[in-house]
Design an enzyme around this catalytic site. Structure first.
Site, PDB file in Angstrom:
ATOM      1  N   CYS A 454       0.746  -1.296  -0.089  1.00  0.00           N
ATOM      2  CA  CYS A 454      -0.149  -0.073  -0.037  1.00  0.00           C
ATOM      3  C   CYS A 454       0.936   1.307  -0.023  1.00  0.00           C
ATOM      4  CB  CYS A 454      -1.039  -0.104   1.279  1.00  0.00           C
ATOM      5  SG  CYS A 454      -0.043  -0.256   2.797  1.00  0.00           S
ATOM      6  N   HIS A 827      -0.990   0.940   7.524  1.00  0.00           N
ATOM      7  CA  HIS A 827      -1.601   0.805   6.159  1.00  0.00           C
ATOM      8  C   HIS A 827      -1.452   2.382   5.733  1.00  0.00           C
ATOM      9  CE1 HIS A 827      -4.268  -0.212   2.911  1.00  0.00           C
ATOM     10  NE2 HIS A 827      -4.918   0.737   3.312  1.00  0.00           N
TER      11      HIS A 827
END
Length: 996
Positions: A454, A827
């Site tokens: 990510c 994330h």
């Protein structure tokens, strides 16, 4: 006196005679009396209030209690003690089997007279425990409403700390068991009022303690997803959802749909029960939560759940369109369910027998609600006709029913179908509108996470949304001897033209992956971005350079043209320059060095360091919806007194510098000016942009991006171990270092240094401070001697001439957010928008930016949220508030795009001219063919998956058919008064069926 009162109340005298006698007793009670007499009267009035068999007796008991509480407070406090209340709450009052139902009312009545007493805190502590115990016993809706009324009037009795979270969870459990047995309309209205009181208490708690919201929602989901309960939970749970802030929706749904511990059966059960909530008449935003969860399931490709739930619930949702009180929400859910269910005609065909009857009912109702719903329903039906053609016999009755209603045009139909699709479309729709049919509703494409990648996905999407950079990359010719840039071009091209909802960046990852990164581990996106830009830059320098000729103009000298032609693409787009100056504090000699940069790494100042306005070189001001006037004291805004600059021609050495600031909000066409009449103050009338300004303006004790820039540019003392080696002194000396920007990049990248190494844990820890992000940033850049001569020659920008700086305005275009507490975990996702020039090219490039009148600070430009494969619409308000709602989600890397100004005129004009001449970049043949082949392959894959899913669904147990309002309401036409669904009142039978 108590004997007299009891004899009067129990006598057979008429009520008016009793009332006169009772009045005399009450008047006598206002006089001083001994403690024993008071105690006797309090016992009698308590007995009358709690066990009186008539309303009259309870009213007398209440009146006497109020008199003694007011006129004999000491005796009342002694009587109304903790032990007595504990006995009431745990043992009740009255004979066994006939315990009083008015204990909570009694306690609420008495509390008002002991609020200031010494025993008040003890009573509050007792009640905090007892109301939690009561709720755990699952009281009736009526008793729950009394508890809520008590706690609403006396919030001191609400449980605190962990008990408060448990109380909220247990209260939700109670609501889940609420049932209204009676079918009488008055009883139903009373039931709805009770539910509203209980859910309003939850709202009150959540407003003061937001940390209780998420645990409460977790409990709510556990209830509605349970497959072990014999009976379905009450639809009254819908009243809870309406008070959950919509800002939390994306995060909550993202967590639910990505939670591997939730089985498909549990998720199917939960969404099915949520859809039943459309029949709850008091709910707000319920349809938004239902649609949000359906979209969340589509984003993670839980198509089997969506298909099963749609087929089992769509008829029930459709039937609710009969009732005006829930029609709006039901129609929203119905629209999404139908428009997203495009792989098969099955869902639409379930509704065909019911459509003519509903249309007739809505026409007969003849209300604004019915008329609007008819038009939206007709549009929806024509979309389905268009999507699933070939059934004339089935469609004829429906077409007859809607023939008098407006027909949407084909573009509108294609737009609706393409915007809402969550699964594969057959080939005929792909031919009509292939891009919208397969992409998300935004039209943007996501990137597949290849295992903790990510960090790369968020950077690629941010670079892709930098439109000037994207166009330059897509315009590259074949055989450019830049293998990494070529792979980036292919990736950008697929992001632009693929029909897939998300594509895999595997090829680009393998080519751009830093060799020291650990495979499969989370990495620092800023570190990756620096490495990527450096690789692209070095590749172009050592290989065949990109030739991108800039338009010659009177504003561009031959030397400046050569300056731009010699730059690499990375330098043109992201490169800036900074001058570092060091002054020896002994000999006062100043040495300087100019360095290039592609990003500015902004450290957080120490907690005891007050940054705002403290730089000696470049003061920073945070300006929100109002303007902050610049200080008139030159010492606050001039450069450091030791900085030896080459004084420009005609310049006053003591003139103040141009400050770095965030632009204040202004009227269209106005210029940010502290003394301008257009300045918007805090007390100005509400403006559409004011809410954004309030978001951008942080509290006094918080930090902002200008604060961090200010700290970055502020002078630094070089002492002790950091002493400077002065060449003139030929020894280590104390010194002072300062930095100045000499050339602003086209795209300004700011990295907030949130990660620091902790020697105790040997790990990098994260700074979780919220930093307010201005949507527009004004940055002062040092004026060069050549530019100064040009200013003198043209007579423009006198401010720059006086201060030695010119203002460069930047618009925020991307924010990469890190969610987590460590750089090695968490994330990344990003917010992005495509910034374009807000100043027409024919305006003078004079260093004084002027905002275009048709775009107030670019707030109209759509923001998008890129989260790996998922792309959704967003807003600047969401960008500003993300850390407020999710404290671990913090802005990390910011991208700003420079507005046209005097410094940037040549590059801006060249980019604008290229855009006007060529429009969207045209791709070379091999790349176009590769995209075309992949699009065909994707359609074939989706067709195969659709067939497999159909086989899977047919193997599932058949869902029971829901009862239909249409069959039960056949006699509605003969109903009288306000009981027909069309009137909005609902008869006793129909209304009960609506809610339950």
């Amino acid at each position: 006196m108590d004997k007299i009162l009891e004899a009067v109340v129990m006598s057979s005298y008429p009520n008016n005679v009793k009332q006169g006698l009772v009045r005399r007793v009450i008047e006598a009670a206002k006089q001083p009396m001994d403690s024993e007499q008071c105690w006797s009267m309090l016992e009698l009035s308590t007995k009358l209030y709690l066990t009186g068999d008539t309303k009259y007796k309870r009213e007398i008991g209440k009146e006497v209690l109020e008199v003694y509480g007011h006129y004999h407070p000491e005796e009342f406090e002694e009587f109304f003690n903790v032990r007595f209340l504990l006995s009431l709450l745990q043992e009740g009052y009255g004979p066994l089997g006939k315990r009083s139902h008015y204990i909570l009312d009694y306690i609420q009545l008495g509390l008002q007279f002991v609020l200031e007493s010494p025993s008040a805190n003890s009573i509050f502590s007792l009640l905090r425990i007892e109301v939690l115990r009561k709720v755990c016993e699952r009281p009736s809706p009526k008793q729950c409403a009394k508890i809520s009324k008590l706690l609403t009037q006396h919030p001191q009795c609400i449980p605190t700390g962990k008990h408060q979270v448990l109380f909220c969870q247990q209260l939700i459990r109670c609501i889940g068991q609420f049932q209204c047995i009676s079918e009488g309309e008055e009883d139903i209205m009373e039931f709805l009022e009770q539910v509203n009181k209980v859910s309003s208490l939850l709202q009150r708690i959540w407003r003061t303690q937001t940390s209780a919201i998420l645990p409460s929602l977790k409990e709510l989901f556990a209830i509605i997803s349970s497959t072990e309960e014999q009976e379905a939970p009450s639809n009254a749970l819908a009243s809870v959802v309406q008070f959950v802030p919509l800002e939390l929706m994306d995060g909550v749904i993202r967590n639910l749909t990505n939670d591997d511990s939730i089985t498909d059966v549990q998720m199917m059960t939960a969404i099915g029960r949520m859809i039943d909530w459309v029949s709850w008449p008091l709910g707000k935003n319920i349809d938004k939560w239902i649609i949000g969860l359906l979209k969340g399931l589509a984003a993670v490709k839980k198509f089997s759940i969506l298909i099963e739930v749609t087929l089992s619930k769509i008829e029930k949702v459709f039937s609710k369109l009969l009732y005006p009180i829930v029609r709006e929400g039901a129609l929203s859910v119905l629209q999404y369910m139908l428009l997203s269910f495009q792989h098969s005609h099955e869902a639409f065909h379930l509704l065909l027998p019911h459509i003519p009857r509903l249309v007739a009912s809505l026409k007969k109702e003849d209300s604004n609600s019915a008329t609007s719903s008819l038009e939206q329903l007709a549009e929806l039906i024509h979309c389905m006709f268009f999507r699933f053609s070939g059934f004339p016999d089935l469609y004829e009755p429906v077409l007859e029913a809607v023939k008098a209603l407006p027909i949407p045009n084909e573009d509108r139909i294609k737009h609706l179908l393409g915007q809402n699709a969550w699964t594969s479309q057959k080939n005929e729709l792909a031919c009509f509108y292939p891009r919208l049919a397969s992409k998300s509703e935004t039209g943007k494409i996501g990137l597949i996470n290849l295992g903790n990648t990510c960090y790369m996905n968020s950077i690629i999407q941010s670079l892709f949304m930098a439109s000037d950079f994207r166009h330059s990359v897509l315009n590259l010719t074949e055989g450019n001897s830049q293998p990494l840039m070529t792979k980036l071009q292919w990736l950008f091209a697929f992001l632009e033209h693929s029909q897939r909802p998300a594509i895999s960046p595997e090829s680009f990852l393998s080519a751009s992956w830093p060799p020291w990164f650990t495979p499969g581990a989370q990495q620092d996106c800023s570190e990756y971005l620096k490495y990527l830009l450096d690789r692209l830059h070095e590749e172009e320098k050592t290989g065949n350079r990109i030739y991108q000729k800039l338009k010659e103009s009177s504003l561009m000298s031959q030397a400046m043209e050569q300056h731009y032609l010699n730059k690499t693409l990375i330098e043109k787009m992201f490169g800036g320059k900074m001058m570092t100056k060091i002054r020896c504090l002994k000999c006062l000699n100043v040495s300087s060095r100019e360095e290039a940069f592609t990003d500015l790494s902004l450290a957080f100042p120490p907690p005891d360091r007050h940054v705002h306005g403290s730089t000696s070189g470049l003061p920073v001001e945070e300006i929100g919806p109002q303007f902050i006037e610049h200080s008139e004291n030159p010492s606050q805004v001039t450069g450091s007194p030791w900085i030896q600059r080459k004084t420009p021609m005609g310049r006053d050495p003591a003139a103040p510098l141009t400050p770095v600031e965030t632009l204040g909000f202004q009227e269209p066409g106005g210029v940010a000016n502290p003394s301008s009449d257009n300045a918007i103050g805090m007390d100005a009338p509400k403006d559409p942009l004011l809410s954004f300004g309030e978001q951008a303006c942080a509290p006094k004790d918080s930090k902002s991006v200008p604060d961090l820039i200010n700290y970055f540019l502020s002078p630094e003392k070089l002492t002790a171990e950091n002493k400077y080696h002065c060449e003139k002194c030929a020894s280590l000396q104390d010194a002072e270092k300062v930095a100045e920007l000499t050339e602003g990049p086209h795209y300004l990248i700011l990295t907030l240094l949130r990660f620091s190494f902790d020697p105790r844990t040997m790990k990098r820890k994260k700074i979780l401070d919220n930093v307010s992000i201005p949507v527009v940033l004004k940055l002062p850049v040092l004026v060069t001697p050549e530019e100064t001569e040009e200013v003198c020659r043209t007579g423009k920008d006198s401010t720059a001439l006086k201060s030695g700086f010119m203002s460069v305005v930047y618009d925020l275009c991307s924010v990469v957010v890190h969610s987590g507490i460590s750089s090695e975990s968490g994330h990344y996702y990003c917010y992005s928008r495509e910034c374009t020039d807000t100043m027409p090219l024919e305006q003078p490039c004079d260093g004084t930016p002027k905002l275009a009148s048709n775009k107030q600070l670019d707030f109209e430009i759509q923001w998008y949220l890129f989260n790996d494969t998922r792309v959704s619409f967003s807003s600047f308000e969401s960008v500003s508030n993300v850390t407020s709602f999710f404290p671990k989600d913090t802005a990390y890397v910011l991208f700003y795009r420079q507005r046209p100004g005097r410094q940037s005129c040549p590059l801006h004009e060249a980019l604008a001219e290229a855009s006007c001449l060529h429009g969207e970049p045209s791709l070379h043949k091999d790349l176009m063919e590769a995209i075309s082949k992949d699009n065909i392959l994707y359609l074939q894959e989706q067709e195969k998956e659709a067939r497999n899913r159909a086989a899977y669904i047919s193997a599932l147990p058949k869902s029971p058919l829901w009862w239909r309002d249409f069959d039960r309401d056949k006699d509605d036409d003969s109903s009288s008064g306000g009981c027909s669904p069309a009137t909005g009142g609902g008869g006793s039978g129909s209304f009960h069926g609506l809610v339950f």
